[in-house]
Write a protein that holds these residues in place. Structure first.
Motif, PDB file in Angstrom:
ATOM      1  N   GLU A   1       0.754  -0.885   0.281  1.00  0.00           N
ATOM      2  CA  GLU A   1       0.316   0.182  -0.282  1.00  0.00           C
ATOM      3  C   GLU A   1       1.337   1.005  -0.040  1.00  0.00           C
ATOM      4  O   GLU A   1       0.855   2.783  -0.401  1.00  0.00           O
ATOM      5  CB  GLU A   1      -0.887  -0.481   1.073  1.00  0.00           C
ATOM      6  CG  GLU A   1      -0.206   0.051   2.798  1.00  0.00           C
ATOM      7  CD  GLU A   1      -0.836  -0.276   3.557  1.00  0.00           C
ATOM      8  OE1 GLU A   1      -1.088   0.853   4.302  1.00  0.00           O
ATOM      9  OE2 GLU A   1      -2.072  -0.947   3.700  1.00  0.00           O
ATOM     10  N   HIS A   2       1.994   1.179   0.346  1.00  0.00           N
ATOM     11  CA  HIS A   2       3.163   2.032   0.398  1.00  0.00           C
ATOM     12  C   HIS A   2       3.831   2.107  -1.297  1.00  0.00           C
ATOM     13  O   HIS A   2       4.565   3.618  -1.442  1.00  0.00           O
ATOM     14  CB  HIS A   2       4.209   2.510   1.734  1.00  0.00           C
ATOM     15  CG  HIS A   2       3.813   2.295   2.453  1.00  0.00           C
ATOM     16  ND1 HIS A   2       3.417   3.074   2.962  1.00  0.00           N
ATOM     17  CD2 HIS A   2       3.128   1.352   3.476  1.00  0.00           C
ATOM     18  CE1 HIS A   2       2.969   2.741   4.181  1.00  0.00           C
ATOM     19  NE2 HIS A   2       2.465   1.361   4.309  1.00  0.00           N
TER      20      HIS A   2
ATOM     21  N   LYS B   1       7.012   6.107 -13.393  1.00  0.00           N
ATOM     22  CA  LYS B   1       6.554   6.012 -11.761  1.00  0.00           C
ATOM     23  C   LYS B   1       5.569   4.045 -11.652  1.00  0.00           C
ATOM     24  O   LYS B   1       6.104   3.871 -10.283  1.00  0.00           O
ATOM     25  CB  LYS B   1       5.950   6.347 -10.451  1.00  0.00           C
ATOM     26  CG  LYS B   1       6.756   7.685 -10.312  1.00  0.00           C
ATOM     27  CD  LYS B   1       5.864   9.002  -9.610  1.00  0.00           C
ATOM     28  CE  LYS B   1       6.654  10.257  -9.950  1.00  0.00           C
ATOM     29  NZ  LYS B   1       5.509  11.923  -9.537  1.00  0.00           N
ATOM     30  N   GLY B   2       4.596   4.206 -12.859  1.00  0.00           N
ATOM     31  CA  GLY B   2       3.826   3.529 -12.325  1.00  0.00           C
ATOM     32  C   GLY B   2       5.284   1.825 -12.851  1.00  0.00           C
ATOM     33  O   GLY B   2       5.078   0.937 -12.377  1.00  0.00           O
TER      34      GLY B   2
ATOM     35  N   ALA C   1       7.295   5.843  -4.387  1.00  0.00           N
ATOM     36  CA  ALA C   1       7.647   6.103  -5.986  1.00  0.00           C
ATOM     37  C   ALA C   1       7.497   7.650  -6.295  1.00  0.00           C
ATOM     38  O   ALA C   1       8.643   7.697  -7.105  1.00  0.00           O
ATOM     39  CB  ALA C   1       6.531   5.339  -7.838  1.00  0.00           C
ATOM     40  N   GLU C   2       6.743   8.144  -5.177  1.00  0.00           N
ATOM     41  CA  GLU C   2       6.425   9.431  -5.968  1.00  0.00           C
ATOM     42  C   GLU C   2       8.127  10.423  -4.700  1.00  0.00           C
ATOM     43  O   GLU C   2       8.785  11.172  -5.396  1.00  0.00           O
ATOM     44  CB  GLU C   2       5.937   9.796  -4.451  1.00  0.00           C
ATOM     45  CG  GLU C   2       5.038   9.812  -5.323  1.00  0.00           C
ATOM     46  CD  GLU C   2       4.131  10.895  -6.431  1.00  0.00           C
ATOM     47  OE1 GLU C   2       4.836  11.663  -6.542  1.00  0.00           O
ATOM     48  OE2 GLU C   2       3.540  10.663  -7.412  1.00  0.00           O
TER      49      GLU C   2
ATOM     50  N   ALA D   1       3.162   3.545  -4.218  1.00  0.00           N
ATOM     51  CA  ALA D   1       2.509   4.511  -4.950  1.00  0.00           C
ATOM     52  C   ALA D   1       3.406   5.822  -4.149  1.00  0.00           C
ATOM     53  O   ALA D   1       4.020   7.053  -5.306  1.00  0.00           O
ATOM     54  CB  ALA D   1       1.420   4.826  -4.810  1.00  0.00           C
ATOM     55  N   ARG D   2       3.375   5.897  -3.196  1.00  0.00           N
ATOM     56  CA  ARG D   2       4.248   6.864  -2.016  1.00  0.00           C
ATOM     57  C   ARG D   2       5.780   6.845  -1.858  1.00  0.00           C
ATOM     58  O   ARG D   2       6.773   7.712  -2.868  1.00  0.00           O
ATOM     59  CB  ARG D   2       3.827   7.049  -0.699  1.00  0.00           C
ATOM     60  CG  ARG D   2       4.477   7.876   0.069  1.00  0.00           C
ATOM     61  CD  ARG D   2       4.631   8.161   1.615  1.00  0.00           C
ATOM     62  NE  ARG D   2       4.403   6.284   2.249  1.00  0.00           N
ATOM     63  CZ  ARG D   2       5.734   5.885   3.046  1.00  0.00           C
ATOM     64  NH1 ARG D   2       7.282   6.884   1.980  1.00  0.00           N
ATOM     65  NH2 ARG D   2       6.324   4.657   2.605  1.00  0.00           N
TER      66      ARG D   2
ATOM     67  N   GLN E   1       6.573   0.809  -9.406  1.00  0.00           N
ATOM     68  CA  GLN E   1       5.935  -0.002  -8.439  1.00  0.00           C
ATOM     69  C   GLN E   1       5.338  -1.824  -8.755  1.00  0.00           C
ATOM     70  O   GLN E   1       5.363  -2.247  -8.246  1.00  0.00           O
ATOM     71  CB  GLN E   1       4.505   0.546  -8.554  1.00  0.00           C
ATOM     72  CG  GLN E   1       4.615   2.147  -8.346  1.00  0.00           C
ATOM     73  CD  GLN E   1       2.770   3.086  -7.575  1.00  0.00           C
ATOM     74  OE1 GLN E   1       1.813   1.933  -7.158  1.00  0.00           O
ATOM     75  NE2 GLN E   1       3.058   3.969  -8.617  1.00  0.00           N
TER      76      GLN E   1
END
Length: 384
Positions: free
Chosen positions: A32-33, A66-67, A38-39, A35-36, A70
């Motif tokens: 669940e982390h 970024k995708g 990747a930012e 995406a964060r 992930q």
């Protein structure tokens, strides 16, 4: 059976079934982390100009990357850590060579991921120190394996690239000498051919036909010599506003194609002007479309799609031919690499050279398995 390199690496770091279970447990905690993380990862990369420049397309591509990161994190912690995993990871090292990414950026980037994952581990396993240590050891091992795989592949591809560069240097010296020497006999043949045509007797169609064939072959030979010399010399680039729609029209009007082959474009007229040399960019279109028409055969389609990005124009040329095999793909832009019975393998290397001199790029992008044919992605920068 001999131990594979990946098996040797896993043995070297002590990667065990217990590590497998620890990583699977960590996957459920951290997914669940992703995406964060990747930012954070790409925010750090974009702070450094050298790493930022290595990214194809600059910041406009970061959303896609970024995708991709992930997906990479998901595979990192979920496995399976087998030979297919190893081959998938090897591609990353090859990409680093292709985009000329300095390896110290890779180590720094991996440390960002290590810090982010360890922060989650510290928070989640705070009350279970034994599990915390086991998960942290497993994470360290898999990240070390990742670095080892990338460095090994990077080194292999870099050495191969250096060997190719040495061959190209020798090739350039040879071409420069032979090309200029061939110009003289070809010039003599053209002059003699002109004189013979002037003395041709009316009605001697057989002789006229043979003289015409000689002229055609001399033209082909001259073009080959010109292409060879263009590969090794730096002709001055004109720098002027260029409308790519006009360049495309000029290039395609000179090309012959079977009646069953359609040729089309979308989006060129909406593109902003680019700065460059119209004649050399015309050669890019001629070479690519000529290859595509030959690949399609007697029936099929060739299509160019264009769009403007914030800092570049993007062109995608697709055809309905057989496409390019995996074995050929990595050497596609090398001089003298060809699959044609009568080709000498200069068209695509010349295209790559012209685009790179304009600050652009070209890459072969495989089409989905459901679609046949080749696809080339071209980019040219927009200059303010």
């Amino acid at each position: 059976m001999a131990e594979t390199l990946f098996e040797e690496l896993k043995r070297y770091v002590g990667f065990s079934p217990e590590d497998t279970q620890a990583l699977l447990a960590l996957h459920s905690v951290t997914r669940e982390h992703f995406a964060r993380i990747a930012e954070v990862f790409y925010a750090r990369i974009l702070e450094h100009e050298g790493a930022r420049k290595a990214l194809e397309g600059g910041e406009s591509q970061v959303g896609h990357l970024k995708g991709t990161l992930q997906v990479w994190m998901d595979q990192l912690l979920r496995g399976p850590w087998d030979e297919a995993y190893y081959e998938l990871r090897c591609r990353i090292g090859r990409i680093h060579v292709r985009i000329a990414l300095p390896q110290h950026y890779m180590f720094g980037a991996m440390n960002v991921l290590r810090q982010e994952f360890n922060a989650i581990i510290d928070s989640h396993y705070r009350e279970r120190p034994a599990e915390l240590n086991a998960v942290r050891r497993a994470l360290g091992k898999i990240l070390d394996l990742e670095l080892a795989i990338m460095l090994h592949t990077y080194r292999e591809d870099l050495l191969a690239q250096q060997a190719r560069n040495e061959r190209l240097s020798t090739f350039g010296q040879l071409v420069g000498s032979i090309g200029h020497e061939l110009r003289n006999p070809l010039g003599v043949i053209e002059t003699s051919l002109f004189i013979l045509k002037g003395r041709l007797q009316p009605g001697d169609e057989r002789t006229a036909k043979h003289l015409e064939r000689i002229g055609e072959q001399v033209t082909i030979a001259n073009r080959i010599v010109s292409d060879l010399l263009d590969m090794i010399r730096d002709r001055p680039l004109k720098s002027e506003p260029v409308r790519l729609a006009d360049v495309w029209l000029s290039a395609t009007m000179t090309l012959q194609r079977p009646p069953g082959v359609s040729l089309s474009e979308r989006g060129l007229s909406e593109l902003p002007l680019v700065q460059g040399d119209a004649n050399q960019l015309r050669q890019v279109f001629v070479n690519l479309v000529e290859n595509a028409i030959q690949a399609v055969g007697e029936a099929g389609s060739v299509e160019l799609t264009a769009r403007a990005l914030p800092d570049a124009v993007e062109l995608i040329l697709e055809d309905s031919g057989p496409g390019v095999s995996d074995t050929i793909r990595r050497r596609l832009f090398e001089p003298l690499m060809t699959t044609k019975a009568r080709g000498i393998g200069l068209g695509l290397p010349l295209v790559k050279r012209i685009l790179e001199r304009h600050g652009g790029s070209i890459a072969y992008v495989p089409r989905p398995q459901t679609s046949a044919g080749a696809r080339f992605l071209l980019r040219l920068p927009l200059h303010s």
